[in-house]
Every structure is written in structure tokens, then in C-alpha cells.
Design an enzyme around this catalytic site. Structure first.
Site, PDB file in Angstrom:
ATOM      1  N   HIS A 194       1.100  -1.242   0.086  1.00 49.54           N
ATOM      2  CA  HIS A 194      -0.169   0.045  -0.338  1.00 49.54           C
ATOM      3  C   HIS A 194       0.734   1.464  -0.515  1.00 49.54           C
ATOM      4  O   HIS A 194       1.769   1.919   0.761  1.00 49.54           O
ATOM      5  CB  HIS A 194      -1.005   0.095   1.174  1.00 49.54           C
ATOM      6  CG  HIS A 194      -1.788   0.735   0.860  1.00 49.54           C
ATOM      7  ND1 HIS A 194      -3.024   1.198   0.279  1.00 49.54           N
ATOM      8  CD2 HIS A 194      -1.524   2.261   1.860  1.00 49.54           C
ATOM      9  CE1 HIS A 194      -3.894   2.224   0.495  1.00 49.54           C
ATOM     10  NE2 HIS A 194      -2.920   2.772   1.172  1.00 49.54           N
ATOM     11  N   ASP A 198     -13.990   2.944   7.735  1.00 50.67           N
ATOM     12  CA  ASP A 198     -13.126   4.157   7.014  1.00 50.67           C
ATOM     13  C   ASP A 198     -13.378   5.207   5.549  1.00 50.67           C
ATOM     14  O   ASP A 198     -13.115   6.879   5.218  1.00 50.67           O
ATOM     15  CB  ASP A 198     -11.857   2.998   6.474  1.00 50.67           C
ATOM     16  CG  ASP A 198     -10.984   4.177   5.733  1.00 50.67           C
ATOM     17  OD1 ASP A 198     -11.018   5.342   6.143  1.00 50.67           O
ATOM     18  OD2 ASP A 198     -10.549   4.434   4.050  1.00 50.67           O
ATOM     19  N   ARG A 226     -13.594  13.555   6.626  1.00 49.72           N
ATOM     20  CA  ARG A 226     -12.021  14.118   6.886  1.00 49.72           C
ATOM     21  C   ARG A 226     -11.759  14.804   5.796  1.00 49.72           C
ATOM     22  O   ARG A 226     -10.929  15.955   5.951  1.00 49.72           O
ATOM     23  CB  ARG A 226     -11.264  13.169   6.831  1.00 49.72           C
ATOM     24  CG  ARG A 226     -10.382  12.423   7.956  1.00 49.72           C
ATOM     25  CD  ARG A 226     -10.252  11.065   8.226  1.00 49.72           C
ATOM     26  NE  ARG A 226      -9.066  11.262   7.831  1.00 49.72           N
ATOM     27  CZ  ARG A 226      -7.664  10.476   7.323  1.00 49.72           C
ATOM     28  NH1 ARG A 226      -8.335   8.985   7.035  1.00 49.72           N
ATOM     29  NH2 ARG A 226      -6.129  10.548   7.448  1.00 49.72           N
ATOM     30  N   SER A 254      -6.385   5.041   9.006  1.00 53.28           N
ATOM     31  CA  SER A 254      -7.503   4.373   8.031  1.00 53.28           C
ATOM     32  C   SER A 254      -6.544   3.711   6.959  1.00 53.28           C
ATOM     33  O   SER A 254      -7.528   2.377   6.833  1.00 53.28           O
ATOM     34  CB  SER A 254      -7.662   5.951   6.900  1.00 53.28           C
ATOM     35  OG  SER A 254      -7.827   5.789   6.080  1.00 53.28           O
ATOM     36  N   LYS A 281      -8.256  -1.252   6.060  1.00 50.24           N
ATOM     37  CA  LYS A 281      -8.492  -1.682   5.135  1.00 50.24           C
ATOM     38  C   LYS A 281      -7.556  -2.731   4.987  1.00 50.24           C
ATOM     39  O   LYS A 281      -7.914  -3.553   4.215  1.00 50.24           O
ATOM     40  CB  LYS A 281      -7.565  -0.660   3.849  1.00 50.24           C
ATOM     41  CG  LYS A 281      -9.087   0.711   4.114  1.00 50.24           C
ATOM     42  CD  LYS A 281      -9.136   1.330   3.070  1.00 50.24           C
ATOM     43  CE  LYS A 281      -8.045   2.931   3.622  1.00 50.24           C
ATOM     44  NZ  LYS A 281      -8.049   3.563   2.913  1.00 50.24           N
TER      45      LYS A 281
HETATM   46  N1  URA Z   1      -4.222   6.803   2.446  1.00 52.52           N
HETATM   47  C1  URA Z   1      -5.643   6.154   2.618  1.00 52.52           C
HETATM   48  O1  URA Z   1      -5.539   4.942   2.717  1.00 52.52           O
HETATM   49  N2  URA Z   1      -5.827   6.876   3.858  1.00 52.52           N
HETATM   50  C2  URA Z   1      -5.083   7.952   4.537  1.00 52.52           C
HETATM   51  O2  URA Z   1      -6.024   8.967   5.291  1.00 52.52           O
HETATM   52  C3  URA Z   1      -4.883   8.527   3.494  1.00 52.52           C
HETATM   53  C4  URA Z   1      -4.051   8.176   2.254  1.00 52.52           C
END
Ligand code: URA
Length: 434
Positions: A82, A161, A168, A183, A187
């Protein structure tokens, strides 16, 4: 329990209990807690922070807010990757087939672009026929058959999220370490991989501008992952200027294909080898990073990574002939060079501004409902350290609309700083955590 008391407690800098965090996440996901109270708590967290226990508690509550993918039917150690988001970051398009070609199964859930950062799913959807919305059984079947899949994250996975990220985004509470960490990790944990490699970006095109803040974010995420039994490693990498030369969906697919053919930009290749060797190490496919690198370099050279790319694209309905015929990808109607206003040496190409220019051209979303144009974007001709003559093209703009082109041209010009001396090169990889 009352949401008012939770907001007050955090506003005054006190520690929240796991029960309070769970109450907030469950209530907000179900719609019982309104946006205005959630926004107030986010702002309190932004200023007061969360300690390690609270951040882990928030992550776990968010990861349990929806479905959790069970990938145990896929043999082997599943490794996910990620990125915290950058400009021109087409790494996943190269890395997924590359690592899969080494025999490591990759089931990757990716996002769409928002703001100036691009999203892998949008890039893949510029390939004619490509389907990014697969249900879990289909995803598992494809990994078993092909070894690689990239899908859009469904709303059933960490829905808390999804809702919180949108809130946000409009309440100036994105760039907070505990909020980004929870966040991302909620995931990744819900997506079910056994090991996670994080690419934490630092620089002018990233959420964390300073490397020390990016290291703080990396340490927080690695700690959470390891606490919940997922081996997690992070690389902190530079995002002062875009990665590679192309920024924009179909344009980035072309550059990724060039990289898989061995003709890609050096920084993209280096990042893929750095991240990929960590993935191979975590999967037990390589004994050390150097061995991992050698395996991956061999797969690029032999063309097996490109074959795997074609196979995984075709498995998801995409037209595999794009690797031979770029004209099958969407192309913009207007292609215009941007001449350098003066001679000199490029000092910097501000990644955030190039991302903004691509968004103005229509490559990215202004808000979640925006329709994007998969054909448009910016291809840099010059990057930091390159010499340029007056009038020589700095970049090429691909546009569908003359007015948008006009606006983007200005922003691309502002992204370039031209001086006299050759600047010190910026590191691509600042370091690894742990
Ligand atoms: N990527 C994400 O998945 N969440 C964030 O808060 C920032 C970048």
C-alpha cells in the site's frame, strides 16, 4: 455513553478507552452519530493526537466495521502493498505482475484517486474492458489461477474508513498521523493479507512533507500491523517530484508497460525493485533483499513479468493487446508542449503542483462525484537535475478541453524551478521501518 462526552474528553487531551472508540465507530458507521459530532471528534484528534493504544483500538474498530476478507483458500503467504499516495505513482501496475511472476500470490485492493493523488483503479480502468469490481470468490479464484488480482475496495470492507475518509477530506483533518495510520491499516487488515509492505511517501506531493513525519507514520503503522499478527514493513520514499515522467491514467499505464518491457524510468524501476524485494522476503521467496532484487530483475529481463501483466489484465476482462498497441488506450485530442521560459538547470518539479495540473485537465477528482477523463494528463520532459534550453519542452500536456489546458499550463509552469547549478539529488528511498 454519550458522543458529547467522548468529544469533550479528547478535546481536553484525555485518553479514550477502547469502549469509547468502539462506540464512536459503530455509531458513526450505522448513522446514529451525525457527521457534525464525528467531525468535532476528528478535529479534537487532529490537535490532541492519539497514543499507540488508542490508535490500535481505532484501527481494529474500523477494520471490524464491515466484512473481512478470508484469503486462507489461497495457498502461500499473501503479501499486500500500500502506498500512502503520490503523483505519477504507477508502482502497483508493475509490482503486482512482477511479484506474482516470482510465485508470490498478490491479492490487492486499491483505491481511486482523490485530490492531487492518483488511484490505481482509475489507471487500470483506462484499459478497455478491465473490470475492477470483483466479488471475493471471483478474486480468490483469480489469484489461485493467475497469481495476481487488483480490485477496487468494496464498500463492505472497512466501511467506517470510507465514511470517515470522505468526512476528513472536507474538514481539513486528513494529514494526522493517527488518522492516516488507522485508515490505511484498517483496510489492509480487513483485506486479509498475511504480510503488508507499506510505501510511505514524504515530500511536496505527499501528505507528510517532512521525512521525519513520514517515519513517524511508518513506525505507527508497522507497530499496529505487527501487533495484530501481520508482518509489516514500511519504506519511506521520496515524493518531492512525480515518480517517472507520466501523470494521468492511460499515460501512466503506457509508462508501466514500458517499465515491464525494461524501458521504464530509473526511479520507477528502482522503487519496484526496492518494494518488491521486501515483498519476496516477507513471503519467504527470497532469503534476503539482494536475492529478492536479483530474482525480480531476472523476471523483468526475461519478459515473464510482462507476460504475467498480460495474463492478469486479460483475466479481469482487459484487452491484453495494449502491450503491443498503445493506440488501444484512450488518447487526448489536444497534445501541446510547454516551452521552458529560460535556459538553466531544473532545480525541482513540485509533485503536488503537477498533480494539481493533471487534476485540472480532468485526470483526477475534485470531489467524489467528479467524472474523470482517463486520457488526459502531463508527461514531464525534464526532471530535477536536467539541463534545459529556452524554448525546449519542459513537459507535454494532454488535454480534451482548451480552457482546462489553459489553466493547467500555468500550474505546470509554476511547478518548475529553473536555476543555474545542478541540485543535490534527493533520495528515492529514505529508509526502512523496522
Ligand atoms: N491513504 C489512506 O488510505 N488513508 C489516508 O488517510 C491517507 C492515505
Amino acid at each position: 455513553m454519550r458522543m458529547y462526552d467522548i468529544i469533550l474528553k479528547k478535546r481536553d487531551g484525555r485518553e479514550l478507552t477502547d469502549g469509547e472508540i468502539k462506540y464512536f465507530i459503530e455509531g458513526y458507521t450505522s448513522g446514529d452519530i451525525p457527521d457534525y459530532q464525528a467531525a468535532a471528534l476528528l478535529m479534537a484528534v487532529f490537535f490532541q493526537g492519539l497514543n499507540a493504544r488508542e490508535t490500535a483500538g481505532l484501527t481494529m474498530a474500523m477494520s471490524r466495521s464491515g466484512d473481512r476478507a478470508d484469503l486462507s483458500a489461497i495457498p502461500g503467504i499473501k503479501v499486500d502493498k500500500h502506498s500512502t499516495g503520490g503523483v505519477g505513482d504507477k508502482t502497483t501496475l508493475v509490482l503486482v505482475p512482477l511479484v506474482a511472476a516470482a510465485g508470490v500470490p498478490v491479492a490487492k485492493m486499491s483505491g481511486r484517486g482523490l485530490g492531487h493523488t492518483g488511484g490505481t483503479v482509475d489507471k487500470l480502468e483506462s484499459i478497455p474492458g478491465f473490470r475492477s469490481m470483483l466479488e471475493l470468490p471471483e478474486l480468490i479464484d483469480q489469484v489461485r489461477r493467475v497469481g495476481a488480482v487488483v480490485v477496487a475496495q468494496t464498500g463492505h470492507l472497512a466501511p467506517a474508513d470510507k465514511k470517515l475518509y470522505a468526512l476528513r477530506d472536507v474538514t481539513a483533518t486528513v494529514d494526522s498521523i493517527p488518522l492516516i495510520a488507522s485508515s490505511v491499516m484498517s483496510k489492509k487488515i480487513a483485506a486479509g493479507a498475511d504480510a503488508i509492505v507499506l510505501d510511505v511517501k514524504a515530500g511536496k506531493g505527499a501528505f507528510m512533507q517532512r521525512p521525519e513525519d513520514a517515519f513517524g507514520l511508518a513506525r505507527t503503522m508497522v507497530e499496529i500491523g505487527n501487533q495484530v499478527g501481520r508482518r509489516t514493513v514500511a519504506l519511506v520514499t521520496g515524493m518531492d517530484q512525480p515518480l517517472g515522467y507520466a501523470v494521468g491514467n492511460a499515460l501512466e499505464v503506457k509508462e508501466a508497460i514500458a517499465a515491464l518491457k525494461g524501458n521504464g524510468p530509473a526511479d520507477l524501476l528502482e522503487l519496484c525493485l526496492s518494494l518488491g524485494s521486501v515483498m519476496l522476503l516477507l513471503a519467504g521467496r527470497a532469503g534476503n533483499l539482494e536475492e529478492g532484487r536479483n530474482i525480480l530483475a531476472g523476471l523483468l529481463e526475461s519478459g515473464r513479468a510482462l507476460d504475467k501483466f498480460e495474463e492478469f489484465i486479460a483475466a479481469q476482462g482487459g484487452d491484453r493487446r495494449i502491450t503491443e498497441n498503445e493506440n488501444l488506450l484512450p488518447a487526448a485530442g489536444i497534445v501541446e508542449s510547454l516551452p521552458a521560459p529560460r535556459p538553466g538547470c531544473v532545480q525541482a518539479v513540485h509533485a503536488g503542483r503537477i498533480g494539481r495540473a493533471a487534476m485540472l485537465l480532468g485526470a483526477g477528482r475534485e470531489n467524489k462525484e467528479s467524472q474523470i477523463d482517463l486520457s488526459v494528463g502531463v508527461v514531464l520532459n525534464k526532471k530535477a537535475g536536467d539541463r534545459v534550453q529556452a524554448g525546449e519542452p519542459l513537459a507535454v500536456l494532454h488535454a480534451s478541453d482548451a480552457r482546462r489546458l489553459e489553466a493547467a499550463r500555468e500550474v505546470v509552469l509554476q511547478a518548475y524551478t529553473i536555476g543555474e547549478q545542478k541540485p543535490e539529488p534527493q533520495p528515492l528511498v529514505y529508509g526502512m521501518v523496522p
